[in-house]
Design a protein around this motif. Structure first.
Motif, mmCIF file in Angstrom:
data_model
loop_
_atom_site.group_PDB
_atom_site.id
_atom_site.type_symbol
_atom_site.label_atom_id
_atom_site.label_comp_id
_atom_site.label_asym_id
_atom_site.label_seq_id
_atom_site.Cartn_x
_atom_site.Cartn_y
_atom_site.Cartn_z
ATOM 1 N N VAL A 13 -59.813 -9.905 77.569
ATOM 2 C CA VAL A 13 -61.039 -9.107 77.688
ATOM 3 C C VAL A 13 -60.813 -7.720 77.092
ATOM 4 O O VAL A 13 -61.707 -7.154 76.434
ATOM 5 C CB VAL A 13 -61.484 -9.023 79.150
ATOM 6 C CG1 VAL A 13 -62.801 -8.266 79.263
ATOM 7 C CG2 VAL A 13 -61.641 -10.415 79.751
ATOM 8 N N SER A 14 -59.629 -7.161 77.296
ATOM 9 C CA SER A 14 -59.312 -5.852 76.735
ATOM 10 C C SER A 14 -59.355 -5.891 75.212
ATOM 11 O O SER A 14 -59.872 -4.966 74.568
ATOM 12 C CB SER A 14 -57.932 -5.406 77.215
ATOM 13 O OG SER A 14 -57.528 -4.211 76.578
ATOM 14 N N GLY A 16 -61.162 -7.822 73.343
ATOM 15 C CA GLY A 16 -62.561 -7.868 72.932
ATOM 16 C C GLY A 16 -63.212 -6.496 72.956
ATOM 17 O O GLY A 16 -63.965 -6.125 72.039
ATOM 18 N N ALA A 17 -62.911 -5.703 73.991
ATOM 19 C CA ALA A 17 -63.466 -4.350 74.075
ATOM 20 C C ALA A 17 -62.918 -3.458 72.964
ATOM 21 O O ALA A 17 -63.664 -2.694 72.338
ATOM 22 C CB ALA A 17 -63.155 -3.746 75.443
ATOM 23 N N LEU A 60 -58.679 -2.098 81.308
ATOM 24 C CA LEU A 60 -58.258 -3.500 81.429
ATOM 25 C C LEU A 60 -56.808 -3.671 80.996
ATOM 26 O O LEU A 60 -56.061 -4.473 81.573
ATOM 27 C CB LEU A 60 -59.175 -4.380 80.578
ATOM 28 C CG LEU A 60 -60.626 -4.493 81.064
ATOM 29 C CD1 LEU A 60 -61.499 -5.125 79.991
ATOM 30 C CD2 LEU A 60 -60.691 -5.307 82.350
#
Length: 326
Positions: A13-14, A16-17, A60
């Motif tokens: 997820v990190s 992706g950010a 994250l």
């Protein structure tokens, strides 16, 4: 849930950010004059959007570092480039090419091999104050050398950004482990305060350096950032934090092969972006070709139309009874 799985999930997820932030920064850099100062950037909403995405990715990432070692979490940062490719293609209104898919596959394959060899235990060692100061001084010296005027400033700024971000991650892990330690030690100390200041300085420095690097496009600078970041963090983890790869020589060979595959994949991704109209994001934000205005005066020897009138000049109509001006 296993600590390793939590670290991997948070890292995904990190990444992706961070990828969304890189695309936003690249678009902003394409619309910003090189002479624009930091204060002008602070007044733009697009800049704060990129800062917010980077901050979310950083939080994250910090959480992932609490569950996994640097040798596990940092290589997953290469997924930032994997995610940025389709995002950049979408912004440019094109499809992802075959070379980009090959680069994505090789990057994922290499990261899979690294995950099999990286230690999965939660981190427990931290940097001492002299070690933290030494790492900070060495990093600032390297960044100063890479930031000097010269050829390829974008790639050198990207390397400096990746190194500062990787060092910030290593220092963040020290800070996180020390704060969450339940041994009864003091929560506030000169060591933790110094490490916190270094983390803030390197994190902001890495953000500003990447903004400068993305002025020349997203592909190659992001690839350099993606490669320099885990190298710097893993070097600190292996040299100072006692992290080790699982297994013996076979695991080491697998880790080297995975690293080579991931590097090759990242290079393919950056080359593919460079071939698709210089850069997909830059192509989406670069204005169309400018049309040269007609010359304001006639130059002796200038090209002439078929009626002998020079280009950029209009014929003078003389009415009856009127005298033309000399």
């Amino acid at each position: 849930m296993n600590a390793t799985l939590i670290a991997v999930a948070l890292s995904l997820v990190s990444a992706g950010a961070y990828a969304a932030a890189a695309v936003a920064q690249s678009r902003l850099a394409g619309r910003t004059e090189p002479s624009t100062g930091v204060l002008r950037l602070l007044g733009r909403g697009a800049w704060w959007s990129a800062v917010g995405l980077n901050a979310g990715g950083a939080l994250l990432h910090v959480a992932a570092l609490n569950y996994g070692p640097l040798t596990l979490v940092q290589p997953l940062g290469a997924l930032t480039l994997v995610a940025a490719v389709p995002l950049g293609a979408r912004v440019a209104g094109r499809r992802v090419g075959r070379t980009e898919w090959r680069g994505t596959a090789l990057t994922l394959l290499g990261l899979g091999a690294l995950l099999l060899t990286a230690g999965g235990s939660a981190p427990h060692e931290t940097l001492t104050l002299p070690e933290a100061l030494g790492v900070g001084a060495a990093t600032m010296a390297v960044v100063a050398g890479l930031s000097r005027p010269g050829a390829r400033p974008g790639l050198r700024h990207a390397a400096a950004s990746g190194i500062t971000s990787g060092v910030a991650s290593a220092l963040t892990q020290t800070l996180t482990v020390a704060v969450t330690d339940h041994s009864g030690g003091p929560l506030f100390s000169w060591r933790l305060l110094t490490v916190a200041l270094l983390v803030s300085a390197f994190a902001m420095g890495g953000l500003l350096l990447s903004q400068t690097a993305y002025r020349g496009g997203l592909g190659a600078p992001l690839a350099v950032v993606t490669l320099a970041n885990p190298v710097a963090a893993a070097a600190i983890g292996l040299a100072l934090l006692g992290e080790r790869l699982q297994g013996g020589p076979v695991s080491l060979a697998l880790a080297l092969a995975g690293t080579a595959a991931a590097v090759r994949g990242v290079v393919l991704l950056s080359r593919a972006q460079a071939r698709s109209g210089t850069d997909p994001v830059a192509a989406a934000v670069t204005p169309g070709p400018l049309v040269d205005p007609p010359p304001s005066r006639v130059v002796i020897g200038s090209p002439r139309r078929a009626d002998s009138t020079p280009y950029g000049a209009e014929p003078v109509v003389v009415r009856a009874g009127a005298h033309p001006h000399p």
